[in-house]
Scaffold this motif. Structure first.
Motif, PDB file in Angstrom:
ATOM      1  N   LEU A  36      50.353  31.740  64.065  1.00  6.93           N
ATOM      2  CA  LEU A  36      49.042  32.177  63.583  1.00  6.93           C
ATOM      3  C   LEU A  36      49.000  33.670  63.252  1.00  6.93           C
ATOM      4  O   LEU A  36      48.128  34.105  62.500  1.00  6.93           O
ATOM      5  CB  LEU A  36      47.964  31.803  64.599  1.00  6.93           C
ATOM      6  CG  LEU A  36      47.750  30.290  64.773  1.00  6.93           C
ATOM      7  CD1 LEU A  36      46.680  30.010  65.823  1.00  6.93           C
ATOM      8  CD2 LEU A  36      47.390  29.620  63.453  1.00  6.93           C
ATOM      9  N   THR A  37      49.951  34.441  63.775  1.00  6.61           N
ATOM     10  CA  THR A  37      50.024  35.856  63.393  1.00  6.61           C
ATOM     11  C   THR A  37      50.337  35.970  61.907  1.00  6.61           C
ATOM     12  O   THR A  37      49.704  36.755  61.180  1.00  6.61           O
ATOM     13  CB  THR A  37      51.104  36.585  64.226  1.00  6.61           C
ATOM     14  OG1 THR A  37      50.750  36.480  65.604  1.00  6.61           O
ATOM     15  CG2 THR A  37      51.215  38.044  63.823  1.00  6.61           C
ATOM     16  N   LEU A  38      51.291  35.172  61.431  1.00  8.77           N
ATOM     17  CA  LEU A  38      51.609  35.172  60.005  1.00  8.77           C
ATOM     18  C   LEU A  38      50.434  34.613  59.194  1.00  8.77           C
ATOM     19  O   LEU A  38      50.130  35.109  58.116  1.00  8.77           O
ATOM     20  CB  LEU A  38      52.879  34.371  59.731  1.00  8.77           C
ATOM     21  CG  LEU A  38      53.311  34.286  58.271  1.00  8.77           C
ATOM     22  CD1 LEU A  38      53.496  35.678  57.657  1.00  8.77           C
ATOM     23  CD2 LEU A  38      54.575  33.462  58.125  1.00  8.77           C
ATOM     24  N   THR A  39      49.766  33.598  59.719  1.00  9.07           N
ATOM     25  CA  THR A  39      48.597  33.045  59.032  1.00  9.07           C
ATOM     26  C   THR A  39      47.549  34.130  58.806  1.00  9.07           C
ATOM     27  O   THR A  39      46.992  34.248  57.706  1.00  9.07           O
ATOM     28  CB  THR A  39      47.985  31.886  59.844  1.00  9.07           C
ATOM     29  OG1 THR A  39      48.957  30.852  59.984  1.00  9.07           O
ATOM     30  CG2 THR A  39      46.753  31.328  59.161  1.00  9.07           C
ATOM     31  N   ARG A  40      47.259  34.909  59.834  1.00  8.74           N
ATOM     32  CA  ARG A  40      46.278  36.007  59.689  1.00  8.74           C
ATOM     33  C   ARG A  40      46.715  36.980  58.597  1.00  8.74           C
ATOM     34  O   ARG A  40      45.904  37.432  57.794  1.00  8.74           O
ATOM     35  CB  ARG A  40      46.129  36.772  61.007  1.00  8.74           C
ATOM     36  CG  ARG A  40      45.300  36.091  62.041  1.00  8.74           C
ATOM     37  CD  ARG A  40      45.286  36.944  63.328  1.00  8.74           C
ATOM     38  NE  ARG A  40      44.600  36.294  64.389  1.00  8.74           N
ATOM     39  CZ  ARG A  40      43.305  36.434  64.645  1.00  8.74           C
ATOM     40  NH1 ARG A  40      42.573  37.217  63.887  1.00  8.74           N
ATOM     41  NH2 ARG A  40      42.749  35.793  65.649  1.00  8.74           N
ATOM     42  N   HIS A  41      47.989  37.319  58.589  1.00 14.90           N
ATOM     43  CA  HIS A  41      48.509  38.256  57.594  1.00 14.90           C
ATOM     44  C   HIS A  41      48.355  37.687  56.181  1.00 14.90           C
ATOM     45  O   HIS A  41      47.893  38.374  55.268  1.00 14.90           O
ATOM     46  CB  HIS A  41      49.976  38.579  57.891  1.00 14.90           C
ATOM     47  CG  HIS A  41      50.627  39.413  56.852  1.00 14.90           C
ATOM     48  ND1 HIS A  41      50.360  40.768  56.704  1.00 14.90           N
ATOM     49  CD2 HIS A  41      51.518  39.090  55.886  1.00 14.90           C
ATOM     50  CE1 HIS A  41      51.063  41.232  55.688  1.00 14.90           C
ATOM     51  NE2 HIS A  41      51.777  40.242  55.172  1.00 14.90           N
ATOM     52  N   ALA A  69      38.766  29.847  58.773  1.00 10.34           N
ATOM     53  CA  ALA A  69      37.324  29.600  58.691  1.00 10.34           C
ATOM     54  C   ALA A  69      36.572  30.435  59.727  1.00 10.34           C
ATOM     55  O   ALA A  69      35.513  30.989  59.439  1.00 10.34           O
ATOM     56  CB  ALA A  69      37.034  28.115  58.895  1.00 10.34           C
ATOM     57  N   GLU A  70      37.145  30.540  60.913  1.00  9.91           N
ATOM     58  CA  GLU A  70      36.512  31.271  62.003  1.00  9.91           C
ATOM     59  C   GLU A  70      36.543  32.784  61.780  1.00  9.91           C
ATOM     60  O   GLU A  70      35.530  33.469  61.908  1.00  9.91           O
ATOM     61  CB  GLU A  70      37.229  30.914  63.306  1.00  9.91           C
ATOM     62  CG  GLU A  70      36.493  31.244  64.563  1.00  9.91           C
ATOM     63  CD  GLU A  70      37.156  30.558  65.753  1.00  9.91           C
ATOM     64  OE1 GLU A  70      36.442  29.861  66.475  1.00  9.91           O
ATOM     65  OE2 GLU A  70      38.389  30.714  65.943  1.00  9.91           O
ATOM     66  N   VAL A  71      37.699  33.311  61.420  1.00 11.42           N
ATOM     67  CA  VAL A  71      37.869  34.760  61.299  1.00 11.42           C
ATOM     68  C   VAL A  71      37.282  35.314  60.000  1.00 11.42           C
ATOM     69  O   VAL A  71      36.638  36.357  59.997  1.00 11.42           O
ATOM     70  CB  VAL A  71      39.367  35.137  61.414  1.00 11.42           C
ATOM     71  CG1 VAL A  71      39.605  36.597  61.094  1.00 11.42           C
ATOM     72  CG2 VAL A  71      39.883  34.802  62.810  1.00 11.42           C
ATOM     73  N   PHE A  72      37.497  34.599  58.889  1.00  8.80           N
ATOM     74  CA  PHE A  72      37.077  35.115  57.591  1.00  8.80           C
ATOM     75  C   PHE A  72      35.742  34.528  57.124  1.00  8.80           C
ATOM     76  O   PHE A  72      35.169  35.009  56.155  1.00  8.80           O
ATOM     77  CB  PHE A  72      38.170  34.868  56.547  1.00  8.80           C
ATOM     78  CG  PHE A  72      39.421  35.640  56.838  1.00  8.80           C
ATOM     79  CD1 PHE A  72      39.601  36.918  56.335  1.00  8.80           C
ATOM     80  CD2 PHE A  72      40.421  35.097  57.638  1.00  8.80           C
ATOM     81  CE1 PHE A  72      40.752  37.644  56.616  1.00  8.80           C
ATOM     82  CE2 PHE A  72      41.577  35.812  57.925  1.00  8.80           C
ATOM     83  CZ  PHE A  72      41.739  37.089  57.417  1.00  8.80           C
ATOM     84  N   GLY A  73      35.261  33.482  57.798  1.00 12.31           N
ATOM     85  CA  GLY A  73      33.961  32.908  57.481  1.00 12.31           C
ATOM     86  C   GLY A  73      33.884  32.169  56.162  1.00 12.31           C
ATOM     87  O   GLY A  73      32.795  31.853  55.676  1.00 12.31           O
ATOM     88  N   CYS A  74      35.019  31.871  55.564  1.00 15.22           N
ATOM     89  CA  CYS A  74      35.021  31.195  54.265  1.00 15.22           C
ATOM     90  C   CYS A  74      35.023  29.682  54.445  1.00 15.22           C
ATOM     91  O   CYS A  74      35.111  29.170  55.547  1.00 15.22           O
ATOM     92  CB  CYS A  74      36.228  31.648  53.446  1.00 15.22           C
ATOM     93  SG  CYS A  74      37.806  31.283  54.215  1.00 15.22           S
TER      94      CYS A  74
END
Length: 197
Positions: A36-41, A69-74
């Motif tokens: 998920l670290t790479l996903t965030r990047h 969806a949670e972090v970026f709200g999209c």
């Protein structure tokens, strides 16, 4: 056996493995290198906003889609070939209160059901290497993105064109049987219509 039939069987075998309890036990929450670290990047590179519509191709059990969806709200649509993965992702979205922003459906990356130009961004993590027809998948990625849409990808690459002795099902599931050199992936995306690779 025809090549088309072999490709269909291969896709189903890979999907069945990644939808199995064994895969969940072996991979836990890390379904791709970088986790998920790479996903965030990757998601940060997509310049997402609350109005963005993102397609997560080969979403597995939805970990990346739900994080985005949670972090970026999209709004995130996940698609995966395995029905069990889709069901688990939908359940996880409901449990985390994200059903309004994240939905999941069963589908094939080489023939996506989405309308042309439907998405602002597309994410594909460590999956293109497992698709028998990578060019068809790349064309589908381009088709479902809007004119200024963006693609974020991570994948397994290799330096040699072919690695002798690594063509069996275990090698496909392990993502090495048909992984391509980086330049070949880039050319595949250019051929599909992507301007900047």
């Amino acid at each position: 056996m025809s090549r088309a039939l072999a490709a269909a069987e291969l896709k189903q075998c890979c999907a069945s493995f990644y939808g199995s309890d064994a895969a969940r036990w072996l991979l836990a929450d890390c379904w791709h290198p970088g986790g998920l670290t790479l996903t965030r990047h990757l998601a940060a590179q997509l310049q997402l906003s609350a109005d963005s519509r993102l397609l997560d191709v080969a979403c597995g059990t939805g970990g990346s889609a739900l994080l985005i969806a949670e972090v970026f709200g999209c709004h995130v649509q996940g698609v995966d070939l395995d029905a069990r993965n889709v069901a688990q992702a939908g359940q996880a979205a409901a449990e985390r209160g994200l059903s309004a922003r994240a939905s999941f459906e069963q589908g094939d990356a080489e023939g996506l059901a989405a309308a042309a130009g439907r998405f602002d961004a597309l994410l594909c993590e460590c999956a293109l290497c497992t698709f028998p027809d990578k060019r068809a998948a790349a064309r589908e990625f381009h088709r479902v993105l809007c004119a200024d849409g963006r693609l974020a990808m991570s994948d397994v690459t290799r330096r040699a064109e072919r690695l002798s002795g690594l063509e069996d099902l275990a090698a496909w599931v392990g993502c090495v049987a048909d992984a391509w050199p980086l330049a070949a992936y880039a050319e595949c995306l250019r051929e599909a219509g992507f301007d900047e690779v």
